[in-house]
Motif scaffolding. Sequence first.
Motif, PDB file in Angstrom:
ATOM      1  N   TYR A  21       0.840  -1.205   0.000  1.00 53.87           N
ATOM      2  CA  TYR A  21       0.000   0.000   0.000  1.00 53.87           C
ATOM      3  C   TYR A  21       0.874   1.254   0.000  1.00 53.87           C
ATOM      4  CZ  TYR A  21      -3.402   3.442   1.725  1.00 53.87           C
ATOM      5  OH  TYR A  21      -4.193   4.553   1.892  1.00 53.87           O
ATOM      6  N   THR A 123      -1.425   6.854   7.241  1.00 50.61           N
ATOM      7  CA  THR A 123      -0.872   5.506   7.094  1.00 50.61           C
ATOM      8  C   THR A 123       0.183   5.246   8.147  1.00 50.61           C
ATOM      9  OG1 THR A 123      -1.224   5.720   4.699  1.00 50.61           O
ATOM     10  CG2 THR A 123       0.097   3.867   5.452  1.00 50.61           C
ATOM     11  N   ALA A 179      -3.053   2.096  -5.416  1.00 51.58           N
ATOM     12  CA  ALA A 179      -3.109   2.313  -3.967  1.00 51.58           C
ATOM     13  C   ALA A 179      -4.545   2.226  -3.469  1.00 51.58           C
ATOM     14  CB  ALA A 179      -2.495   3.666  -3.612  1.00 51.58           C
ATOM     15  N   MET A 182      -5.601  -1.304  -3.164  1.00 48.06           N
ATOM     16  CA  MET A 182      -4.948  -1.971  -2.034  1.00 48.06           C
ATOM     17  C   MET A 182      -5.690  -1.736  -0.726  1.00 48.06           C
ATOM     18  SD  MET A 182      -2.455  -3.942  -2.638  1.00 48.06           S
ATOM     19  CE  MET A 182      -2.065  -4.088  -0.886  1.00 48.06           C
ATOM     20  N   THR A 183      -6.432  -0.635  -0.610  1.00 51.36           N
ATOM     21  CA  THR A 183      -7.150  -0.383   0.642  1.00 51.36           C
ATOM     22  C   THR A 183      -8.191  -1.459   0.934  1.00 51.36           C
ATOM     23  OG1 THR A 183      -8.819   1.046  -0.420  1.00 51.36           O
ATOM     24  CG2 THR A 183      -6.821   2.106   0.416  1.00 51.36           C
TER      25      THR A 183
END
Length: 397
Positions: A21, A123, A179, A182-183
Motif C-alpha cells: 500500500y 498511514t 493504492a 490496495m485499501t
Amino acid sequence: MNSSTDKGAGHKYAGPLYAIYYGGQFVLLGFQLPFFAGWLALQGFDPAEIGWITGASLIARLLFGPFVAYWADHQADERRSLRIITFFFALGAAGLLIGPNKILIGASAALMMWCFGLLVPLTDTAVLRADRNGWLHYGQTRAAGSVFFLATNILGGALLAKAGIIAAAPAMAIAACFAFLMTFLLPAGAGGRGGAKPVSWREAPKLISNRVFLIALAAAGLIQGAHAVYYAFSFLRWEQLGYSTLVIGFLWATGVIAEIILLTRARGLARRFGPATMLATGGVATALRWTIIGLEPPLPVLFAVQILHALTFASAYLGAIEFLDRAVPLRLVNTGMTIMSTTGVGAVTGVATVVAGYVWDSAGPASAYFMMAAMGAAAFILALLLRRLWHGGKLFD
C-alpha cells in the motif's frame, strides 16, 4: 475460520500488505517529485504557477488536515478513512489526464498532492499502531515506501527518458488507482486503538501552547520545508543544465538510498543521541547541502552532495518521531504527529514553495536555494535552544 486464526493470518500478511500500500503511494511520489514540474511545464505552467500549485496543496494541509485527522481517528475501522482519502488521491491523479485547461489541471494536481500529504501521516499512524499491537515492524514496513520511491526514481527515469516526460501523469494515475485498490486488501484490526478512546480536541491546545513543543515543531518544519525548491524545481534546473531524465532519476535515487540506510539503521542512533542532536544535525546538513547545490557544482560533486539527504530528511524525521515519543503523552502522540505534519512540515513547505517560485523567477535558482540554506541554519539554532530548554521528559501528564 475462528478469530484467532484470522488474527494469525492478519499478523502474517499485515506487514507486506501495508508495505505494498505504501508502494502505490510512493511510486506516485517517485514520479511526482523529480518529474512532475517538467510535466506541468509542458502544460504551460511557469515556475511561479508551479509553486502556487504545490504550495496551495501544502497550505491546505494546515487548514483542513487536522480536521481530517480528527475524523479519521474517530473511525471504528482505520481502513475506512484510508480508503476514502485514497479514492480522492486517485481521483486527483486521474484528473490530470482529462483536465481540459490549466485551471482544472492545477486543481487536480493540488487535490492529488493534498491527499498524499494526508495519507502519509494517516498511514504512518495506522502502521505505528499495528506495530504496537504486534502485527508488524514499523521501520521495515515504512522503509518499503522509500524502496518503491527509489525504484521509481531509477526505472521511472529510464521510462521517461524513452517515452518522454509526458508519460509522467499516466504513470502517476496508475499508481494512485493501485493504492486505492490496495485499501480493500488491508487487514482488519491491525491499526486499531486497542480499546483506547480517541483524543479530544480540547487536549490539542496543551501541545500547541507548549513552548518546547513549538520549538521542536519549528525546527523540524524548517528542515523539511527547506526541501521546497528541490521538490518543486530541481528537475527544471537540472534539465536546463543539460542533465538527462535518466541522470536526474539517478540523482534522486542517490539521496533515497542514503535515506533508506539511515531510516532502517538509525533508530538506535536517535535513541542514543536524542531528538535535539538529530534535529541539529539535520539543520547543519540542510544549510550545507542547499548552499553547495545553489552554487551548481559539477555532476560528481552533485551526486556526493545528494548523500546529505540522509541527514536533511531522515535525521530530521527520526528526530521529530523520537521527540514525540519521549516528550508527548501517549494519548496525544497521534495528535502531535498530525500537527507536526500539517503545521510544521506542510505549512512551512507550502509557504516556502510559493515564495521560492517568485524568488526563482526574480533572482534566479541560486537565491532560492540559498533561502533554503538559511532555513536550515535557523533550524540548527532552534535545535540548540531545544536542547537547552528540554531535559528529555514528558512535557506534561
